[in-house]
Scaffold this motif. Structure first.
Motif, PDB file in Angstrom:
ATOM      1  N   PRO A 282       2.813 -38.682  14.164  1.00 54.84           N
ATOM      2  CA  PRO A 282       2.676 -37.373  13.646  1.00 54.84           C
ATOM      3  C   PRO A 282       3.525 -37.193  12.477  1.00 54.84           C
ATOM      4  N   GLU A 283       4.968 -37.755  12.622  1.00 45.67           N
ATOM      5  CA  GLU A 283       5.643 -37.443  11.548  1.00 45.67           C
ATOM      6  C   GLU A 283       5.267 -38.117  10.083  1.00 45.67           C
ATOM      7  N   LEU A 284       4.667 -38.897  10.175  1.00 45.13           N
ATOM      8  CA  LEU A 284       4.157 -39.494   8.913  1.00 45.13           C
ATOM      9  C   LEU A 284       2.916 -38.561   8.495  1.00 45.13           C
ATOM     10  N   ASP A 285       2.256 -38.155   9.563  1.00 44.90           N
ATOM     11  CA  ASP A 285       1.075 -37.130   9.107  1.00 44.90           C
ATOM     12  C   ASP A 285       1.675 -35.990   8.519  1.00 44.90           C
ATOM     13  N   GLN A 286       2.643 -35.192   9.048  1.00 42.22           N
ATOM     14  CA  GLN A 286       3.189 -34.175   8.542  1.00 42.22           C
ATOM     15  C   GLN A 286       3.671 -34.445   7.040  1.00 42.22           C
ATOM     16  N   ARG A 287       4.245 -35.548   6.889  1.00 43.84           N
ATOM     17  CA  ARG A 287       4.747 -35.849   5.521  1.00 43.84           C
ATOM     18  C   ARG A 287       3.383 -35.809   4.447  1.00 43.84           C
ATOM     19  N   PHE A 288       2.497 -36.437   4.989  1.00 46.93           N
ATOM     20  CA  PHE A 288       1.091 -36.452   4.143  1.00 46.93           C
ATOM     21  C   PHE A 288       0.541 -35.197   3.956  1.00 46.93           C
ATOM     22  N   THR A 289       0.717 -34.323   5.105  1.00 47.25           N
ATOM     23  CA  THR A 289       0.158 -33.012   4.999  1.00 47.25           C
ATOM     24  C   THR A 289       1.084 -32.241   4.006  1.00 47.25           C
ATOM     25  N   ASP A 290       2.342 -31.976   4.094  1.00 50.18           N
ATOM     26  CA  ASP A 290       3.108 -31.342   3.654  1.00 50.18           C
ATOM     27  C   ASP A 290       2.897 -31.484   1.816  1.00 50.18           C
ATOM     28  N   ARG A 291       2.921 -32.796   1.568  1.00 56.25           N
ATOM     29  CA  ARG A 291       2.826 -33.299   0.181  1.00 56.25           C
ATOM     30  C   ARG A 291       1.626 -32.828  -0.451  1.00 56.25           C
ATOM     31  N   THR A 292       0.443 -33.197   0.197  1.00 57.19           N
ATOM     32  CA  THR A 292      -0.987 -32.750  -0.207  1.00 57.19           C
ATOM     33  C   THR A 292      -0.900 -31.209  -0.474  1.00 57.19           C
ATOM     34  N   GLU A 293      -0.393 -30.592   0.396  1.00 50.20           N
ATOM     35  CA  GLU A 293      -0.291 -28.948   0.389  1.00 50.20           C
ATOM     36  C   GLU A 293       0.325 -28.635  -0.957  1.00 50.20           C
ATOM     37  N   PHE A 294       1.429 -29.184  -1.100  1.00 44.61           N
ATOM     38  CA  PHE A 294       2.209 -28.903  -2.330  1.00 44.61           C
ATOM     39  C   PHE A 294       1.369 -29.214  -3.663  1.00 44.61           C
ATOM     40  N   ILE A 295       0.955 -30.407  -3.650  1.00 41.56           N
ATOM     41  CA  ILE A 295       0.018 -30.846  -4.796  1.00 41.56           C
ATOM     42  C   ILE A 295      -1.184 -29.829  -5.009  1.00 41.56           C
ATOM     43  N   PHE A 296      -1.909 -29.674  -4.043  1.00 37.27           N
ATOM     44  CA  PHE A 296      -3.207 -28.937  -4.428  1.00 37.27           C
ATOM     45  C   PHE A 296      -2.969 -27.381  -4.589  1.00 37.27           C
ATOM     46  N   ASN A 297      -1.739 -26.860  -3.935  1.00 39.29           N
ATOM     47  CA  ASN A 297      -1.249 -25.455  -4.166  1.00 39.29           C
ATOM     48  C   ASN A 297      -0.774 -25.387  -5.858  1.00 39.29           C
ATOM     49  N   PHE A 298       0.071 -26.376  -5.849  1.00 41.23           N
ATOM     50  CA  PHE A 298       0.497 -26.251  -7.454  1.00 41.23           C
ATOM     51  C   PHE A 298      -0.746 -26.180  -8.376  1.00 41.23           C
ATOM     52  N   TYR A 299      -1.521 -27.208  -8.148  1.00 38.98           N
ATOM     53  CA  TYR A 299      -2.611 -27.500  -9.138  1.00 38.98           C
ATOM     54  C   TYR A 299      -3.557 -26.245  -9.090  1.00 38.98           C
ATOM     55  N   LYS A 300      -3.728 -25.628  -7.972  1.00 38.04           N
ATOM     56  CA  LYS A 300      -4.780 -24.554  -8.033  1.00 38.04           C
ATOM     57  C   LYS A 300      -4.133 -23.456  -8.759  1.00 38.04           C
ATOM     58  N   ASN A 301      -2.848 -23.333  -9.115  1.00 40.89           N
ATOM     59  CA  ASN A 301      -2.256 -22.179  -9.841  1.00 40.89           C
ATOM     60  C   ASN A 301      -2.200 -22.628 -11.258  1.00 40.89           C
ATOM     61  N   LEU A 302      -2.578 -23.825 -11.687  1.00 43.73           N
ATOM     62  CA  LEU A 302      -2.607 -24.010 -12.999  1.00 43.73           C
ATOM     63  C   LEU A 302      -3.569 -23.056 -13.767  1.00 43.73           C
ATOM     64  N   PRO A 303      -3.664 -22.859 -15.136  1.00 40.04           N
ATOM     65  CA  PRO A 303      -4.612 -22.136 -15.887  1.00 40.04           C
ATOM     66  C   PRO A 303      -6.039 -22.570 -15.575  1.00 40.04           C
ATOM     67  N   GLU A 304      -6.881 -21.915 -15.473  1.00 43.03           N
ATOM     68  CA  GLU A 304      -8.207 -22.656 -14.868  1.00 43.03           C
ATOM     69  C   GLU A 304      -8.882 -23.396 -16.010  1.00 43.03           C
ATOM     70  N   GLU A 305      -8.643 -23.250 -17.333  1.00 38.94           N
ATOM     71  CA  GLU A 305      -9.049 -24.333 -18.385  1.00 38.94           C
ATOM     72  C   GLU A 305      -8.564 -25.500 -18.463  1.00 38.94           C
ATOM     73  N   SER A 306      -7.158 -25.451 -17.859  1.00 37.69           N
ATOM     74  CA  SER A 306      -6.524 -26.893 -17.634  1.00 37.69           C
ATOM     75  C   SER A 306      -6.949 -27.659 -16.415  1.00 37.69           C
ATOM     76  N   GLN A 307      -7.960 -27.330 -15.435  1.00 37.14           N
ATOM     77  CA  GLN A 307      -7.888 -28.075 -14.336  1.00 37.14           C
ATOM     78  C   GLN A 307      -9.215 -28.895 -14.386  1.00 37.14           C
ATOM     79  N   PHE A 308      -9.075 -30.086 -14.575  1.00 34.05           N
ATOM     80  CA  PHE A 308     -10.244 -30.841 -14.356  1.00 34.05           C
ATOM     81  C   PHE A 308     -10.254 -31.458 -13.114  1.00 34.05           C
ATOM     82  N   GLY A 309      -9.493 -31.418 -12.281  1.00 32.08           N
ATOM     83  CA  GLY A 309      -9.839 -32.042 -11.124  1.00 32.08           C
ATOM     84  C   GLY A 309      -8.859 -32.855 -10.270  1.00 32.08           C
TER      85      GLY A 309
END
Ligand code: XIL
Length: 354
Positions: A282-309
């Motif tokens: 569970p500790e490793l999974d939490q690391r994975f979840t936290d990092r994924t959340e950061f990456i996707f949340n940061f990316y989501k807030n980039l200007p829309e025209e910069s987001q290729f995916g």
């Protein structure tokens, strides 16, 4: 013809899947509601292999949870141009045909990469002019063949060294075509398809500031001289604690400020970089979840025209190339477990968009 054959195959596989599910003999996987295909405001993709597309569990998962795919290796030069006498399009035609049926975008990876050079090309004995014209024909043939079907290409992958000064890697392309080989290839790709998006792709761009600078110098120079370039691919082979969030944000924003698109093109997240754990706790999974959340949340807030995916470099934990790369070390770096079950991080991504 190809399309009809694939429609039939997909229909049969879908019926098979539904039957298995109803009779309780299928996998235990749970579909995500809503899905990773529909919820995020930018495309979410996965690296796949041709044989995955014969497997109903992969197909079902891609149909529900993907809006983009990259070929993990089959669109590289060594498989496609293994035989000097003929480029082999067979497998790639199939991938592109099935992607069309699944209605997912295809990102082409990669036209030129020093690690995917066919043996005969490395020992090429003709003149430099002959070499260059082979590469020109290859690039133009491949890009024009998939015009309208492949949305984007990594035109050149990993051209810069990691070490001091980040010089151009002394690949066979540089040796035979000169320091300006990168711009030549970008121009040829644009000539072959006026609409395809052209990316420069590399690793450790967030961790290695001077390498990012070398890439930005290239991009700035291209933009100033009107050489086509649409975006930068950050491979994003990262760990749960490296590089820092700040470095990821800083590096990405530098590319955004150039007006270029950003593709997190090969995301995987190491949760066991020191090899201390031999099971997915569970500790490793939490690391994975936290990092994924950061990456996707940061990316989501980039200007829309910069987001290729964002593209994950594989679907299931046991797909990952990292286990081999780090000498059989245990890693669980992807979004689905080896039974195709979404890890908790998948729902966390979806919830970011609710
Ligand atoms: C890797 C694939 O995952 C492996 O299956 C293959 O054998 C070698 O290449 N950077 C890239 C990718 O740009 O193409 C690499 O993919 C991983 C590192």
């Amino acid at each position: 013809m190809i399309h009809h054959k694939h429609s039939l195959l997909l229909l049969i596989l879908s019926l098979f899947f539904v039957t298995c599910k109803d009779s309780g003999t299928g996998s235990e996987e749970t579909d995500l509601e809503p899905s990773l295909r529909n919820s995020p405001t930018f495309p979410v993709g996965y690296a796949i292999q041709r044989t995955h597309l014969d497997d109903f569990q992969y197909l079902q998962l891609l149909r529900n949870e993907a809006s983009s795919i990259s070929a993990e290796y089959e669109m590289k030069m060594n498989p496609m141009y293994n035989n000097q006498n003929a480029v082999d399009y067979g497998i790639v035609d199939q991938i592109v045909g099935i992607a069309d049926e699944l209605e997912v975008r295809v990102h082409g990876h990669a036209l030129l990469w020093h690690s995917a050079v066919p043996g005969w090309m490395n020992s090429f004995s003709g003149t430099d002019a002959e070499f260059e014209s082979l590469i020109e024909d290859y690039v133009k043939d491949v890009v024009s063949r998939y015009r309208g079907q492949v949305a984007s290409w990594d035109v050149v992958n990993e051209a810069f060294e990691d070490g001091s000064g980040n010089p151009l890697r002394n690949s066979v392309f540089r040796q035979k075509m000169g320091d300006d080989y990168i711009e030549k290839v970008f121009r040829w790709a644009r000539e072959a398809d006026p609409d395809v998006l052209l990316f420069y792709n590399d690793y450790n761009l967030a961790a290695n500031g001077s390498k990012l600078d070398a890439v930005l110098d290239l991009a700035d120079d291209f933009i100033a001289r009107g050489i086509p370039i649409d975006g930068i691919g950050f491979q994003m082979h990262i760990s749960y604690n490296w590089p820092s969030e700040q470095n990821i944000m800083l590096a990405t924003n530098k590319v955004v400020s150039r007006g270029l698109q950003i593709h997190y093109s090969e995301l995987d997240i190491r949760v066991n970089p020191d090899g201390a754990s031999d099971s997915y706790t569970p500790e490793l999974d939490q690391r994975f979840t936290d990092r994924t959340e950061f990456i996707f949340n940061f990316y989501k807030n980039l200007p829309e025209e910069s987001q290729f995916g964002i593209t994950w470099w594989g679907v299931k934990d046991d797909d990952t190339w990292l286990r081999d790369f780090w000498d059989n070390q245990n890693e669980w770096p992807l979004l689905f477990d080896s039974e195709f079950n979404p890890k908790p991080a998948a729902q966390v991504i979806i919830d970011l968009f609710e």
